[in-house]
Design a protein around this motif. Structure first.
Motif, PDB file in Angstrom:
ATOM      1  N   PHE A 129      51.783  25.938  26.789  1.00  0.00           N
ATOM      2  CA  PHE A 129      52.725  26.661  25.443  1.00  0.00           C
ATOM      3  C   PHE A 129      53.578  26.633  25.543  1.00  0.00           C
ATOM      4  CE2 PHE A 129      48.343  26.345  24.066  1.00  0.00           C
ATOM      5  CZ  PHE A 129      48.686  25.564  22.971  1.00  0.00           C
ATOM      6  N   GLU A 130      54.877  27.388  25.161  1.00  0.00           N
ATOM      7  CA  GLU A 130      56.112  28.114  25.153  1.00  0.00           C
ATOM      8  C   GLU A 130      56.037  29.115  24.172  1.00  0.00           C
ATOM      9  OE1 GLU A 130      58.735  28.174  27.232  1.00  0.00           O
ATOM     10  OE2 GLU A 130      57.601  26.253  28.573  1.00  0.00           O
ATOM     11  N   LEU A 131      55.632  30.004  24.149  1.00  0.00           N
ATOM     12  CA  LEU A 131      56.033  31.081  22.764  1.00  0.00           C
ATOM     13  C   LEU A 131      57.152  31.754  22.833  1.00  0.00           C
ATOM     14  CD1 LEU A 131      52.318  32.624  23.482  1.00  0.00           C
ATOM     15  CD2 LEU A 131      53.225  31.197  22.142  1.00  0.00           C
ATOM     16  N   THR A 132      57.873  31.912  21.563  1.00  0.00           N
ATOM     17  CA  THR A 132      59.307  32.614  21.832  1.00  0.00           C
ATOM     18  C   THR A 132      57.996  34.034  21.173  1.00  0.00           C
ATOM     19  OG1 THR A 132      58.457  32.126  19.319  1.00  0.00           O
ATOM     20  CG2 THR A 132      60.048  30.613  20.534  1.00  0.00           C
ATOM     21  N   PRO A 133      59.286  35.147  21.683  1.00  0.00           N
ATOM     22  CA  PRO A 133      59.434  36.478  21.204  1.00  0.00           C
ATOM     23  C   PRO A 133      58.484  36.329  19.803  1.00  0.00           C
ATOM     24  CG  PRO A 133      61.313  36.615  22.153  1.00  0.00           C
ATOM     25  CD  PRO A 133      60.966  34.914  21.647  1.00  0.00           C
ATOM     26  N   LYS A 134      57.154  37.517  19.993  1.00  0.00           N
ATOM     27  CA  LYS A 134      56.292  37.871  18.902  1.00  0.00           C
ATOM     28  C   LYS A 134      56.104  36.498  18.473  1.00  0.00           C
ATOM     29  CE  LYS A 134      57.773  41.752  19.245  1.00  0.00           C
ATOM     30  NZ  LYS A 134      57.306  43.197  20.462  1.00  0.00           N
ATOM     31  N   GLU A 135      55.911  35.095  18.910  1.00  0.00           N
ATOM     32  CA  GLU A 135      55.134  34.711  18.340  1.00  0.00           C
ATOM     33  C   GLU A 135      53.238  34.447  18.507  1.00  0.00           C
ATOM     34  OE1 GLU A 135      56.270  29.306  18.159  1.00  0.00           O
ATOM     35  OE2 GLU A 135      56.225  30.457  19.658  1.00  0.00           O
ATOM     36  N   LYS A 136      52.771  33.500  17.423  1.00  0.00           N
ATOM     37  CA  LYS A 136      51.352  33.802  17.285  1.00  0.00           C
ATOM     38  C   LYS A 136      50.854  31.479  17.291  1.00  0.00           C
ATOM     39  CE  LYS A 136      47.267  34.637  16.300  1.00  0.00           C
ATOM     40  NZ  LYS A 136      46.804  35.931  14.587  1.00  0.00           N
ATOM     41  N   LYS A 137      50.561  32.006  17.871  1.00  0.00           N
ATOM     42  CA  LYS A 137      49.641  29.953  18.187  1.00  0.00           C
ATOM     43  C   LYS A 137      48.060  29.858  18.037  1.00  0.00           C
ATOM     44  CE  LYS A 137      53.948  27.268  20.004  1.00  0.00           C
ATOM     45  NZ  LYS A 137      53.940  26.794  20.803  1.00  0.00           N
ATOM     46  N   SER A 138      47.730  28.783  17.370  1.00  0.00           N
ATOM     47  CA  SER A 138      46.568  28.032  17.618  1.00  0.00           C
ATOM     48  C   SER A 138      46.100  27.295  17.388  1.00  0.00           C
ATOM     49  CB  SER A 138      45.510  29.379  16.453  1.00  0.00           C
ATOM     50  OG  SER A 138      46.275  28.606  15.763  1.00  0.00           O
ATOM     51  N   PHE A 139      45.228  26.611  17.757  1.00  0.00           N
ATOM     52  CA  PHE A 139      44.116  25.562  17.897  1.00  0.00           C
ATOM     53  C   PHE A 139      43.348  25.509  18.142  1.00  0.00           C
ATOM     54  CE2 PHE A 139      45.465  26.560  22.328  1.00  0.00           C
ATOM     55  CZ  PHE A 139      43.463  25.580  23.221  1.00  0.00           C
ATOM     56  N   GLU A 140      42.507  24.356  17.201  1.00  0.00           N
ATOM     57  CA  GLU A 140      40.733  24.151  17.561  1.00  0.00           C
ATOM     58  C   GLU A 140      39.941  23.093  18.585  1.00  0.00           C
ATOM     59  OE1 GLU A 140      39.381  24.191  13.644  1.00  0.00           O
ATOM     60  OE2 GLU A 140      40.337  26.216  12.520  1.00  0.00           O
ATOM     61  N   PHE A 141      39.430  23.590  18.986  1.00  0.00           N
ATOM     62  CA  PHE A 141      38.594  22.349  19.724  1.00  0.00           C
ATOM     63  C   PHE A 141      37.067  21.987  19.361  1.00  0.00           C
ATOM     64  CE2 PHE A 141      38.933  25.220  23.171  1.00  0.00           C
ATOM     65  CZ  PHE A 141      37.126  24.869  23.301  1.00  0.00           C
ATOM     66  N   GLU A 142      36.719  20.871  19.442  1.00  0.00           N
ATOM     67  CA  GLU A 142      35.431  20.812  18.872  1.00  0.00           C
ATOM     68  C   GLU A 142      34.329  19.851  20.176  1.00  0.00           C
ATOM     69  OE1 GLU A 142      34.445  19.624  15.320  1.00  0.00           O
ATOM     70  OE2 GLU A 142      35.768  20.122  14.436  1.00  0.00           O
ATOM     71  N   PHE A 143      32.863  20.184  20.378  1.00  0.00           N
ATOM     72  CA  PHE A 143      32.709  19.040  21.784  1.00  0.00           C
ATOM     73  C   PHE A 143      31.017  19.403  20.971  1.00  0.00           C
ATOM     74  CE2 PHE A 143      32.508  23.355  23.427  1.00  0.00           C
ATOM     75  CZ  PHE A 143      31.274  23.742  24.190  1.00  0.00           C
ATOM     76  N   PHE A 144      30.358  18.063  21.351  1.00  0.00           N
ATOM     77  CA  PHE A 144      28.577  18.245  21.428  1.00  0.00           C
ATOM     78  C   PHE A 144      28.691  18.466  22.910  1.00  0.00           C
ATOM     79  CE2 PHE A 144      29.998  13.870  21.747  1.00  0.00           C
ATOM     80  CZ  PHE A 144      29.344  13.261  22.713  1.00  0.00           C
TER      81      PHE A 144
END
Length: 161
Positions: free
Chosen positions: A134-149
């Motif tokens: 990821f590239e994050l700009t100043p003060k930036e927040k990112k999120s993602f989800e992942f699933e496995f079994f």
């Protein structure tokens, strides 16, 4: 870990080798600790780890509403889901690599597999290691989800998941 580690790829652009050994690490004129480097030849690159960066935070809560267990005949399947949140508290942009790992079994009867990820991993390595860049700009927040079994014979106990 809720913190990230600072990593740098360094190339020796001097006209002579740099002797390996212990080094004192400073980030923005602040002492952060000790590290070591190998002997590095002219033009050679090496990895340098500079300690914890407290201005990049990571959270990894389990999404319990997506967690389930099901019986498939003689097999048991357990589904897991996580959300990864990364936040840049710096006043400058940051490149961030997030690593996670799927469970790995030496027993062929036990299977673990990535089901989905809202952001496709940049890389998948041996031993179930997943990497996202990821590239994050100043003060930036990112999120993602992942699933496995994880799926295994119902008569086997599986631990360490």
């Amino acid at each position: 870990s809720p913190y990230t580690s600072i990593h740098s790829k360094v190339t020796n652009d001097l006209y002579y080798p740099v002797s390996g050994g212990h080094i004192s690490v400073f980030v923005n004129e602040n002492y952060v600790g000790q590290s070591s480097i190998p002997t590095v030849g002219r033009g050679e690159s090496f990895d340098l780890y500079l300690g914890i960066d407290e201005e990049i935070r990571v959270k990894r809560p389990e999404l319990t509403d997506k967690k389930k267990k099901s019986l498939l005949g003689l097999r048991t399947r357990k589904d897991f889901a996580y959300k990864i949140e990364i936040e840049n508290y710096k006043n400058e942009a940051a490149r961030v690599a997030v690593y996670d790992q799927l469970p790995v079994s030496k027993n062929n009867d036990i299977k673990a597999e990535l089901v989905s990820s809202t952001v496709k991993p940049s890389e998948t390595k041996d031993l179930g290691i997943l990497k996202w860049n990821f590239e994050l700009t100043p003060k930036e927040k990112k999120s993602f989800e992942f699933e496995f079994f994880v799926e295994h014979p119902s008569d086997k106990q599986v631990s360490g998941i």
